[in-house]
Write an enzyme that holds these catalytic residues in place. Sequence first.
Site, PDB file in Angstrom:
ATOM      1  N   HIS A  43       0.830  -1.206   0.000  1.00 39.02           N
ATOM      2  CA  HIS A  43       0.000   0.000   0.000  1.00 39.02           C
ATOM      3  C   HIS A  43       0.865   1.258   0.000  1.00 39.02           C
ATOM      4  CE1 HIS A  43      -3.905  -2.129   1.403  1.00 39.02           C
ATOM      5  NE2 HIS A  43      -3.836  -2.019   0.095  1.00 39.02           N
ATOM      6  N   CYS A 103       2.923 -12.379   2.024  1.00 40.15           N
ATOM      7  CA  CYS A 103       3.823 -12.346   3.175  1.00 40.15           C
ATOM      8  C   CYS A 103       3.726 -13.670   3.934  1.00 40.15           C
ATOM      9  CB  CYS A 103       3.445 -11.192   4.094  1.00 40.15           C
ATOM     10  SG  CYS A 103       4.340 -11.171   5.667  1.00 40.15           S
ATOM     11  N   GLU A 133      -6.190  -7.927   3.228  1.00 40.21           N
ATOM     12  CA  GLU A 133      -5.735  -9.045   4.062  1.00 40.21           C
ATOM     13  C   GLU A 133      -6.902  -9.805   4.694  1.00 40.21           C
ATOM     14  OE1 GLU A 133      -3.014 -10.069   7.959  1.00 40.21           O
ATOM     15  OE2 GLU A 133      -2.558  -8.221   6.864  1.00 40.21           O
ATOM     16  N   CYS A 200       1.994  -9.279  13.434  1.00 41.25           N
ATOM     17  CA  CYS A 200       3.339  -9.664  13.011  1.00 41.25           C
ATOM     18  C   CYS A 200       4.384  -8.902  13.815  1.00 41.25           C
ATOM     19  CB  CYS A 200       3.527  -9.446  11.511  1.00 41.25           C
ATOM     20  SG  CYS A 200       3.825  -7.747  11.011  1.00 41.25           S
ATOM     21  N   ASN A 230      -1.065  -0.234   8.452  1.00 42.86           N
ATOM     22  CA  ASN A 230      -0.057  -0.165   9.514  1.00 42.86           C
ATOM     23  C   ASN A 230       0.433   1.266   9.725  1.00 42.86           C
ATOM     24  OD1 ASN A 230       2.927   0.064   8.326  1.00 42.86           O
ATOM     25  ND2 ASN A 230       1.759  -1.219   6.913  1.00 42.86           N
ATOM     26  N   SER A 273       5.388  -0.211   4.437  1.00 45.92           N
ATOM     27  CA  SER A 273       5.401  -0.200   2.971  1.00 45.92           C
ATOM     28  C   SER A 273       5.891   1.130   2.401  1.00 45.92           C
ATOM     29  CB  SER A 273       3.995  -0.512   2.435  1.00 45.92           C
ATOM     30  OG  SER A 273       3.029   0.344   3.013  1.00 45.92           O
TER      31      SER A 273
END
Length: 315
Positions: A43, A103, A133, A200, A230, A273
Amino acid sequence: MLVKKISPRGYCYGVVDAMKLAQQAALNDNLPRPIHILGMIVHNAHVTREFERMGVLTVDGPDRLEALETIKEGTVIFTAHGISPAVYARAAEKKLTVVDATCPDVTRTHDLIRSVVADDYEVIYVGKHGHPEPEGAVGVAPEHVHLIEKVEDIEALPAHLADKKIIVTNQTTMSQWDVQALMEHVRKKYPHVEVHNEICNATQVRQEAVAEQAGDCDLVIVVGDPRSNNSNRLAQVSFDIAATPAHRIGDLTELDLSWLDGVNQVGVTSGASTPTPITKKVIDFLQQYDPADISTHDKTPFLELRRILPKVKIL
């Protein structure tokens, strides 16, 4: 101006691997043309434009399956966010060559869902509606995975879950504090639920860095695309956990100098990202910025970007 470079920040290994795979595909003359990426590879609009410059086009739509229908031939790259089995199957039906950049952390969550559903569990999945996701994760077992984003969603869950074995898991890039709070609400409603927290490590340590390092800053600038969950969560952590105002910007052009009025120290971080050169330009500008010296207010010398993608070996 004093600049605190919050660390760690920026690229995670899943993002780097995805971009390298996409670059290798673009440089591989043996792959069928045209080459499309199904959704943004990561993104970030700058990354998307760079791949377009390389001849790799991004296709998007309300969901991945619908977007896939626009691709008639050639090669399709699946993004870091993961993909549902239905999309894999449709790509095979269309005889497309597939490059999978999912991922590994996302793959692990998909494997978990497959495993527990095979053992007659229902899955409550904490994630953001409309994000790719959760779309992929729910698609692993659509009749058994229940997406929740807020407390009201928990109250609306099907009644039959009370009599089923249940796990609760989550999107990897959510705020760890939001996930924990929602999982506690789930536990109150379903005391027998099993918890599998899948935040993660890269997301966790970047959020903790903001929580721990932003407190002595007057302002935090998060460099990240508006579609980057994120990145948005990093700004939220600054507000909610460190009690420091924060703004998310896509790049230096979006920095509003009025935000810097009365600011002595500014913290800078970036999403997983966000290309490192973009964040560096923001830091370089802020380090030379002096509110009293108008000659330091010109962003133009800091806007030129050269290479923003990680280096790759040609396969």
